[in-house]
Design an enzyme around this catalytic site. Structure first.
Site, PDB file in Angstrom:
ATOM      1  CG  ASP A  49      -1.875  -1.140   1.343  1.00  0.00           C
ATOM      2  OD1 ASP A  49      -1.427  -2.244   1.701  1.00  0.00           O
ATOM      3  OD2 ASP A  49      -3.061  -0.953   1.036  1.00  0.00           O
ATOM      4  CD  GLU A  73      -7.207   2.719   1.870  1.00  0.00           C
ATOM      5  OE1 GLU A  73      -7.133   2.240   0.724  1.00  0.00           O
ATOM      6  OE2 GLU A  73      -7.573   2.063   2.865  1.00  0.00           O
ATOM      7  CG  ASP A  81      -7.742   1.918  -2.550  1.00  0.00           C
ATOM      8  OD1 ASP A  81      -8.873   1.543  -2.191  1.00  0.00           O
ATOM      9  OD2 ASP A  81      -6.695   1.599  -1.955  1.00  0.00           O
ATOM     10  CB  VAL A 116      -3.198  -2.297  -1.996  1.00  0.00           C
ATOM     11  CG1 VAL A 116      -3.776  -3.730  -1.979  1.00  0.00           C
ATOM     12  CG2 VAL A 116      -1.761  -2.324  -2.490  1.00  0.00           C
ATOM     13  CG  ASP A 117     -10.244  -1.363  -3.510  1.00  0.00           C
ATOM     14  OD1 ASP A 117     -10.559  -0.955  -2.362  1.00  0.00           O
ATOM     15  OD2 ASP A 117     -11.057  -1.894  -4.282  1.00  0.00           O
ATOM     16  CB  THR A 144      -5.328  -4.134   2.098  1.00  0.00           C
ATOM     17  OG1 THR A 144      -5.221  -2.865   1.459  1.00  0.00           O
ATOM     18  CG2 THR A 144      -3.996  -4.487   2.725  1.00  0.00           C
ATOM     19  CB  SER A 163     -10.342  -5.162  -4.629  1.00  0.00           C
ATOM     20  OG  SER A 163     -10.297  -5.949  -5.816  1.00  0.00           O
ATOM     21  CE  LYS A 219     -16.695  -6.030  -4.588  1.00  0.00           C
ATOM     22  NZ  LYS A 219     -15.419  -6.260  -3.893  1.00  0.00           N
ATOM     23  CE  LYS A 229     -18.620  -1.965   0.232  1.00  0.00           C
ATOM     24  NZ  LYS A 229     -17.269  -1.382   0.111  1.00  0.00           N
ATOM     25  CG  ASP A 279     -12.688   1.938  -1.153  1.00  0.00           C
ATOM     26  OD1 ASP A 279     -13.000   2.189   0.018  1.00  0.00           O
ATOM     27  OD2 ASP A 279     -11.610   1.403  -1.472  1.00  0.00           O
TER      28      ASP A 279
HETATM   29  N1  LIG Z   1     -17.084  -1.891   7.131  1.00  0.00           N
HETATM   30  C1  LIG Z   1     -16.921  -1.651   5.863  1.00  0.00           C
HETATM   31  N2  LIG Z   1     -17.972  -1.550   5.061  1.00  0.00           N
HETATM   32  C2  LIG Z   1     -17.798  -1.310   3.734  1.00  0.00           C
HETATM   33  N3  LIG Z   1     -16.588  -1.167   3.152  1.00  0.00           N
HETATM   34  C3  LIG Z   1     -15.524  -1.228   3.962  1.00  0.00           C
HETATM   35  C4  LIG Z   1     -15.642  -1.484   5.319  1.00  0.00           C
HETATM   36  N4  LIG Z   1     -14.409  -1.512   5.838  1.00  0.00           N
HETATM   37  C5  LIG Z   1     -13.568  -1.272   4.851  1.00  0.00           C
HETATM   38  N5  LIG Z   1     -14.228  -1.093   3.716  1.00  0.00           N
HETATM   39  C6  LIG Z   1     -13.613  -0.719   2.431  1.00  0.00           C
HETATM   40  O1  LIG Z   1     -13.959  -1.614   1.449  1.00  0.00           O
HETATM   41  C7  LIG Z   1     -12.813  -1.942   0.707  1.00  0.00           C
HETATM   42  C8  LIG Z   1     -12.886  -3.338   0.397  1.00  0.00           C
HETATM   43  O2  LIG Z   1     -14.027  -3.405  -0.327  1.00  0.00           O
HETATM   44  P1  LIG Z   1     -14.426  -4.753  -0.945  1.00  0.00           P
HETATM   45  O3  LIG Z   1     -15.575  -4.514  -1.819  1.00  0.00           O
HETATM   46  O4  LIG Z   1     -13.218  -5.356  -1.540  1.00  0.00           O
HETATM   47  O5  LIG Z   1     -14.853  -5.573   0.314  1.00  0.00           O
HETATM   48  S1  LIG Z   1     -14.217  -6.984   0.626  1.00  0.00           S
HETATM   49  O6  LIG Z   1     -12.739  -6.742   0.769  1.00  0.00           O
HETATM   50  O7  LIG Z   1     -14.566  -7.829  -0.555  1.00  0.00           O
HETATM   51  O8  LIG Z   1     -14.868  -7.407   1.850  1.00  0.00           O
HETATM   52  C9  LIG Z   1     -11.628  -1.696   1.527  1.00  0.00           C
HETATM   53  O9  LIG Z   1     -10.702  -1.107   0.658  1.00  0.00           O
HETATM   54  P2  LIG Z   1      -9.126  -1.220   1.038  1.00  0.00           P
HETATM   55  O10 LIG Z   1      -8.996  -0.600   2.399  1.00  0.00           O
HETATM   56  O11 LIG Z   1      -8.476  -0.410  -0.018  1.00  0.00           O
HETATM   57  O12 LIG Z   1      -8.795  -2.661   1.023  1.00  0.00           O
HETATM   58  C10 LIG Z   1     -12.129  -0.726   2.566  1.00  0.00           C
HETATM   59  O13 LIG Z   1     -11.698   0.565   2.291  1.00  0.00           O
HETATM   60 MG   LIG Z   2     -10.126   0.437  -1.040  1.00  0.00          MG
HETATM   61 MG   LIG Z   3      -6.698   0.525  -0.110  1.00  0.00          MG
HETATM   62 MG   LIG Z   4      -7.458   0.118   3.217  1.00  0.00          MG
END
Ligand SMILES: Nc1ncnc2c1ncn2[C@@H]1O[C@H](COP(=O)(O)OS(=O)(=O)O)[C@@H](OP(=O)(O)O)[C@H]1O
Ligand SMILES: [Mg+2]
Ligand SMILES: [Mg+2]
Ligand SMILES: [Mg+2]
Length: 459
Positions: A130, A155, A222, A224-225, A227, A367, A370, A384, A396
């Site tokens: 990241d 981020e 972002d 790393v989306d 992570t 991430s 999708k 979502k 995101d």
């Molecule tokens: N509680 C909650 N509710 C909704 N979204 C949240 C939540 N917590 C985190 N995030 C953010 O969602 C990013 C991951 O999204 P995803 O769609 O990949 O979700 S998942 O990783 O499949 O569960 C993830 O992105 P990254 O932090 O870049 O990984 C988060 O920023």
């Molecule tokens: Mg993200």
């Molecule tokens: Mg990220």
């Molecule tokens: Mg993150």
């Protein structure tokens, strides 16, 4: 200087002959207009008048009102302001380079313990990848456009890295950044020449400030989306978008682990073992990994495979156009959603799927991959519905939204409104959840199903 896109699939290909009759309404379907159109009118085979008009006028016939009768328009060129071509190319090169870095990092993360994963205040994970990607993309954009001309919202910050206890971690990030930037010329990017020191790396990360989200034009990153997906050896994305006057105008989405078979996408299908065997050392182009990108109003979305071996990056690196799926029958459609139940209500979407008549099991994917799945036509729906208190961040979603729209799909909130990127770091005013679809028919069915079941949900 503007780049003349004479091959854009913008509603018309140029050169192009259009027949205009005074009775018709729009000369072109309404589109997001970015440039000017040069054309000449032909009446009874002699030239009537030539003109350069803003494409915005094309959706009205006002500029043709002087025409005293039906005529032919010979469209000679469409000029899209240069502001997007160079920025798009640099962004794609930078994300491509960062994708290959992350593949190497994920390969060696899987072979080591988890000590390289750190937790932030909100308990979400952050890794060397990241921070390194944020430093690299920030440095490349500043180098390419002049740091005084570049505003970046991203981020990550340097809080964890700046702690006295994080000296080893910072050294690892500095080493990773310099190893990657040493390879920059292979991607057609200018490297720093000499290694960046810790101060320069921290400056590159921290110059990405949340305050920039109030500006009229800024990059949003972002690094790393997903992570969580990254540390679990699964899907993740590198997402970079350019936002101007509150709307994404460029979107670049690196998907280093995107598999050649769509069924391998889904977390529960357990293909990550197979994917992790396709390491950056053993893969060949096309095995896994791609970079998707689009420009607002371009009317197309593109995908290029990741480079493997020692090949140099040649723009646009055998990119091919991608389009959303044409499936609009719910019984045949596939929907994708976050892996984590904490990030989106699986029970609510299961209820929606049932009432809309979706038969396929959901693709649960980490991430913005999708969004990539929809834009490539590997799935038809992304839903979502985060918990009530959660506020979605612009990084995101920005890149994925634009790429789906230019690939022919649509992304709205549950009220059918476009996501609002004009209100700072968060998607303010988001109505209940996010619904991305390949087409309007499925989208409408889901919107109706949400309305019908929302009050009985506990969301
Ligand atoms: N509680 C909650 N509710 C909704 N979204 C949240 C939540 N917590 C985190 N995030 C953010 O969602 C990013 C991951 O999204 P995803 O769609 O990949 O979700 S998942 O990783 O499949 O569960 C993830 O992105 P990254 O932090 O870049 O990984 C988060 O920023
Ligand atoms: Mg993200
Ligand atoms: Mg990220
Ligand atoms: Mg993150």
């Amino acid at each position: 200087m503007s780049c003349t896109c004479t091959t854009t699939s913008f509603p018309i290909k140029v050169p192009h002959t259009l027949f205009h009759s005074r009775k018709s309404n729009d000369v072109f379907p309404k589109t997001q207009i970015l440039g000017t159109l040069s054309f000449s009118s032909k009446k009874n085979s002699h030239l009537g008048f030539t003109d350069k008009i803003s494409l915005a006028q094309c959706s009205k016939t006002s500029f043709l009102s002087e025409m005293d009768e039906d005529c032919k328009l010979e469209v000679s060129s469409i000029d899209i302001p240069d502001g997007y071509c160079k920025e798009l190319e640099i962004a794609v090169r930078a994300v491509h380079m960062a994708c290959l870095l992350c593949q190497r990092l994920q390969d060696n993360l899987l072979s080591k313990s988890f000590e390289q994963v750190h937790s932030k205040e909100d308990n979400s994970p952050v890794t060397i990848a990241d921070w390194s990607v944020q430093a690299i993309v920030s440095w490349v954009l500043s180098e390419a456009f002049g740091s005084e001309n570049v505003s970046i919202v991203a981020e990550e910050d340097v809080e964890v890295l700046s702690k006295a206890s994080a000296v080893g971690l910072l050294e690892a990030v500095v080493r990773t950044v310099n190893e990657c930037l040493a390879d920059a010329p292979r991607f057609g990017l200018k490297g720093p020449g000499t290694d960046l020191d810790a101060k320069a790396v921290l400056a590159a990360i921290s110059r990405c400030s949340l305050a920039g989200a109030r500006g009229s034009k800024f990059w949003v990153l972002d690094p790393v989306d997903g992570t969580l997906g990254f540390v679990r050896g699964d899907q993740y994305a590198i997402a970079l978008a350019l936002i101007e006057d509150g709307e994404p105008v460029l979107g670049v989405l690196g998907c280093p682990n995107y598999p050649m078979k769509k069924e391998w996408l889904s977390y529960q299908n357990g293909y990550r073992r197979i994917l992790s065997r396709l390491t950056s050392q053993t893969s060949v182009s096309g095995d896994k990994g791609s970079v998707l990108y689009a420009r607002k109003g371009g009317g197309k979305a593109w995908m290029q495979p990741l480079l493997y071996g020692e090949k140099n990056f040649v723009w646009p690196n055998s990119a091919k156009q991608i389009k959303v799926s044409s499936i609009d029958n719910p019984a045949l459609a596939t929907f994708c959603e976050p892996v984590e139940k904490a990030n989106s209500s699986h029970s609510f979407t299961a209820g929606l799927a049932h009432s809309v008549g979706l038969r396929n099991q959901p693709l649960r994917v980490y991430s913005m991959v999708k969004y990539a799945a929809i834009a490539r036509g590997d799935a038809e729906i992304f839903m979502k519905f985060a918990s009530a208190g959660y506020k979605e961040k612009i990084w995101d979603h920005a890149a994925g939204v634009l790429i789906i729209e230019e690939a022919g799909g649509m992304v709205t909130d549950a009220g059918g409104q476009p996501l609002d990127f004009s209100k700072g770091v968060y998607l303010e005013g988001l109505d209940r959840g996010i619904i991305a679809c390949a087409g309007a028919k499925l989208h409408e069915k889901i919107i109706q199903a949400v309305d019908a079941s929302w009050n009985s949900s506990s969301l």
